[in-house]
Scaffold this motif. Structure first.
Motif, PDB file in Angstrom:
ATOM      1  N   MET A   1       0.844  -1.201   0.000  1.00 44.08           N
ATOM      2  CA  MET A   1       0.000   0.000   0.000  1.00 44.08           C
ATOM      3  C   MET A   1       0.881   1.253   0.000  1.00 44.08           C
ATOM      4  O   MET A   1       1.869   1.340   0.710  1.00 44.08           O
ATOM      5  CB  MET A   1      -0.899   0.006   1.241  1.00 44.08           C
ATOM      6  N   SER A   2       0.527   2.241  -0.827  1.00 41.80           N
ATOM      7  CA  SER A   2       1.324   3.449  -0.969  1.00 41.80           C
ATOM      8  C   SER A   2       1.176   4.350   0.251  1.00 41.80           C
ATOM      9  O   SER A   2       0.086   4.500   0.803  1.00 41.80           O
ATOM     10  CB  SER A   2       0.900   4.205  -2.229  1.00 41.80           C
ATOM     11  N   ASN A   3       2.281   4.976   0.666  1.00 46.09           N
ATOM     12  CA  ASN A   3       2.203   5.953   1.757  1.00 46.09           C
ATOM     13  C   ASN A   3       2.316   7.379   1.219  1.00 46.09           C
ATOM     14  O   ASN A   3       2.572   8.322   1.968  1.00 46.09           O
ATOM     15  CB  ASN A   3       3.290   5.689   2.800  1.00 46.09           C
ATOM     16  N   LEU A   4       2.134   7.543  -0.086  1.00 45.95           N
ATOM     17  CA  LEU A   4       2.157   8.867  -0.697  1.00 45.95           C
ATOM     18  C   LEU A   4       0.956   9.685  -0.230  1.00 45.95           C
ATOM     19  O   LEU A   4      -0.181   9.267  -0.381  1.00 45.95           O
ATOM     20  CB  LEU A   4       2.137   8.729  -2.228  1.00 45.95           C
ATOM     21  N   LYS A   5       1.245  10.861   0.329  1.00 40.31           N
ATOM     22  CA  LYS A   5       0.181  11.722   0.841  1.00 40.31           C
ATOM     23  C   LYS A   5      -0.199  12.759  -0.225  1.00 40.31           C
ATOM     24  O   LYS A   5       0.675  13.374  -0.829  1.00 40.31           O
ATOM     25  CB  LYS A   5       0.627  12.422   2.125  1.00 40.31           C
ATOM     26  N   PRO A   6      -1.505  12.946  -0.468  1.00 38.39           N
ATOM     27  CA  PRO A   6      -1.944  13.916  -1.479  1.00 38.39           C
ATOM     28  C   PRO A   6      -1.471  15.330  -1.149  1.00 38.39           C
ATOM     29  O   PRO A   6      -1.325  15.701   0.015  1.00 38.39           O
ATOM     30  CB  PRO A   6      -3.471  13.821  -1.423  1.00 38.39           C
ATOM     31  N   ASP A   7      -1.225  16.116  -2.193  1.00 41.75           N
ATOM     32  CA  ASP A   7      -0.866  17.542  -2.077  1.00 41.75           C
ATOM     33  C   ASP A   7       0.447  17.779  -1.338  1.00 41.75           C
ATOM     34  O   ASP A   7       0.639  18.828  -0.711  1.00 41.75           O
ATOM     35  CB  ASP A   7      -1.991  18.340  -1.400  1.00 41.75           C
ATOM     36  N   SER A   8       1.345  16.808  -1.413  1.00 46.38           N
ATOM     37  CA  SER A   8       2.647  16.952  -0.760  1.00 46.38           C
ATOM     38  C   SER A   8       3.595  17.810  -1.597  1.00 46.38           C
ATOM     39  O   SER A   8       3.407  18.004  -2.796  1.00 46.38           O
ATOM     40  CB  SER A   8       3.294  15.581  -0.560  1.00 46.38           C
ATOM     41  N   VAL A   9       4.626  18.317  -0.929  1.00 47.76           N
ATOM     42  CA  VAL A   9       5.806  18.849  -1.596  1.00 47.76           C
ATOM     43  C   VAL A   9       6.803  17.695  -1.650  1.00 47.76           C
ATOM     44  O   VAL A   9       7.180  17.152  -0.608  1.00 47.76           O
ATOM     45  CB  VAL A   9       6.403  20.045  -0.825  1.00 47.76           C
ATOM     46  N   ILE A  10       7.209  17.300  -2.844  1.00 45.94           N
ATOM     47  CA  ILE A  10       8.102  16.156  -3.002  1.00 45.94           C
ATOM     48  C   ILE A  10       9.538  16.634  -3.183  1.00 45.94           C
ATOM     49  O   ILE A  10       9.849  17.394  -4.113  1.00 45.94           O
ATOM     50  CB  ILE A  10       7.696  15.288  -4.216  1.00 45.94           C
ATOM     51  N   SER A  30       6.958  24.131   1.703  1.00 47.74           N
ATOM     52  CA  SER A  30       6.029  23.454   2.604  1.00 47.74           C
ATOM     53  C   SER A  30       5.398  24.422   3.595  1.00 47.74           C
ATOM     54  O   SER A  30       4.196  24.351   3.882  1.00 47.74           O
ATOM     55  CB  SER A  30       6.763  22.343   3.365  1.00 47.74           C
ATOM     56  N   THR A  31       6.188  25.346   4.119  1.00 47.15           N
ATOM     57  CA  THR A  31       5.685  26.328   5.073  1.00 47.15           C
ATOM     58  C   THR A  31       4.628  27.214   4.432  1.00 47.15           C
ATOM     59  O   THR A  31       3.589  27.508   5.035  1.00 47.15           O
ATOM     60  CB  THR A  31       6.840  27.194   5.605  1.00 47.15           C
ATOM     61  N   LYS A 124      -0.492  13.255  -7.703  1.00 40.70           N
ATOM     62  CA  LYS A 124      -0.970  13.604  -6.358  1.00 40.70           C
ATOM     63  C   LYS A 124      -0.167  14.717  -5.693  1.00 40.70           C
ATOM     64  O   LYS A 124      -0.631  15.328  -4.733  1.00 40.70           O
ATOM     65  CB  LYS A 124      -0.950  12.368  -5.461  1.00 40.70           C
ATOM     66  N   ALA A 125       1.040  14.988  -6.186  1.00 37.36           N
ATOM     67  CA  ALA A 125       1.883  15.998  -5.550  1.00 37.36           C
ATOM     68  C   ALA A 125       1.393  17.402  -5.861  1.00 37.36           C
ATOM     69  O   ALA A 125       0.755  17.657  -6.888  1.00 37.36           O
ATOM     70  CB  ALA A 125       3.323  15.838  -6.009  1.00 37.36           C
ATOM     71  N   GLN A 126       1.691  18.330  -4.957  1.00 36.39           N
ATOM     72  CA  GLN A 126       1.367  19.743  -5.172  1.00 36.39           C
ATOM     73  C   GLN A 126       2.532  20.467  -5.842  1.00 36.39           C
ATOM     74  O   GLN A 126       2.338  21.393  -6.621  1.00 36.39           O
ATOM     75  CB  GLN A 126       1.029  20.387  -3.827  1.00 36.39           C
ATOM     76  N   LEU A 127       3.753  20.015  -5.526  1.00 37.78           N
ATOM     77  CA  LEU A 127       4.961  20.619  -6.080  1.00 37.78           C
ATOM     78  C   LEU A 127       6.089  19.603  -5.974  1.00 37.78           C
ATOM     79  O   LEU A 127       6.204  18.907  -4.960  1.00 37.78           O
ATOM     80  CB  LEU A 127       5.317  21.900  -5.308  1.00 37.78           C
ATOM     81  N   ILE A 128       6.910  19.500  -7.010  1.00 36.61           N
ATOM     82  CA  ILE A 128       8.084  18.622  -7.003  1.00 36.61           C
ATOM     83  C   ILE A 128       9.321  19.517  -7.014  1.00 36.61           C
ATOM     84  O   ILE A 128       9.412  20.462  -7.797  1.00 36.61           O
ATOM     85  CB  ILE A 128       8.095  17.684  -8.219  1.00 36.61           C
TER      86      ILE A 128
END
Length: 284
Positions: A1-10, A30-31, A124-128
């Motif tokens: 199962m993936s632990n990737l959280k939606p809208d994360s900064v990667i 992130s801040t 799913k990421a907000q920013l890479i």
């Protein structure tokens, strides 16, 4: 199962020379976005298993000895690559906690190349955030071209910007970027210079004026400029340097393949020449 959280900064921790810069940029983003940081490390098992020197890439001493042990070998086994990655991710987590204790971080240890890892987080990421010198076989421009998520490319060291240059060309991609800027909290505290490179005619003036008004209506402190110049890259660099602007923002690879083949890509030229953080927005 993936632990990737939606809208994360990667935060892509693929290059030793840029680990700290990527983490600093990720904490800054992130801040402002109030988003968790996903610490991403890719371990492609099929590539040449050369040892990569991550020792000393962060100001953390507790495990540098272990990381240095890996770099004494020319090649690492899959098991050793996995252990090296885990140590790096633990150091990165510790570093973020020491710098800003309220930040939420989690780790993503992928056994594939960086292309595939970015494809995994892309939707799913907000920013890479990625370092300018990537270690995977794919070039930086290839990684950016296939992404559907905004990518922030940083040099080392990362300097938090107070001003940004938004290169506006009235294309569908630049309007998509404009909509994103009006909604995101990433640039809310910055002064945004919206700059258009083109002929000083009514069409360009009207388009620039409307885009500038959108930013102002969104509560973003803004300035505008229309520069009549053939060389887009040179004009943007000149304006950025003259106004001491700390962040460049453009659409990514908006030109046709034919024009790119004949004239070269402005995005690729900017990627190769800019010395400040560079935010690229995916093509519409």
């Amino acid at each position: 199962m993936s632990n990737l959280k939606p809208d994360s900064v990667i935060a892509c921790l693929d290059c030793p020379d840029h680990v700290q810069a990527v983490l600093e940029a990720s904490m800054w983003a992130s801040t402002r976005l109030q988003a968790p940081i996903g610490l991403l490390h890719s371990v492609p098992s099929l590539q040449q298993k050369a040892a990569v020197n991550y020792s000393g890439c962060l100001n953390i001493d507790d495990e540098n000895m272990l990381l240095e042990q890996f770099t004494t070998k020319e090649h690492l086994s899959n098991c050793e690559l996995k252990s090296q990655g885990k140590l790096l991710l633990h150091q990165a987590t510790t570093y973020c906690e020491q710098q800003r204790k309220k930040l939420k971080t989690y780790t993503l240890h992928r056994h594939e190349n960086l292309n595939e890892s970015i494809d995994y987080v892309d939707d799913k990421a907000q920013l890479i955030i990625i370092g300018h010198n990537v270690t995977c076989k794919a070039t930086l421009s290839q990684l950016v071209r296939v992404s559907h998520c905004p990518i922030l490319v940083t040099h080392a060291p990362f300097l938090p910007p107070t001003t940004a240059l938004f290169a506006f060309d009235n294309s569908p991609t630049s309007h998509k970027l404009l909509n994103w800027l009006c909604k995101t909290s990433l640039v809310r505290a910055l002064t945004v210079h919206i700059v258009m490179i083109g002929k000083d005619n009514s069409e360009n003036c009207d388009a620039l004026r409307e885009a500038y008004a959108r930013l102002k209506q969104a509560g973003i402190k803004s300035k505008k400029a229309l520069l009549d110049c053939r060389d887009v890259t040179a004009a943007l660099h000149y304006y950025q340097n003259e106004n001491d602007i700390g962040l460049l923002m453009t659409g990514a690879f908006g030109q046709s393949r034919i024009r790119t083949l004949l004239q070269g890509s402005d995005t690729k030229k900017l990627l190769g020449s800019t010395k400040t953080p560079y935010l690229l927005f995916p093509k519409a």
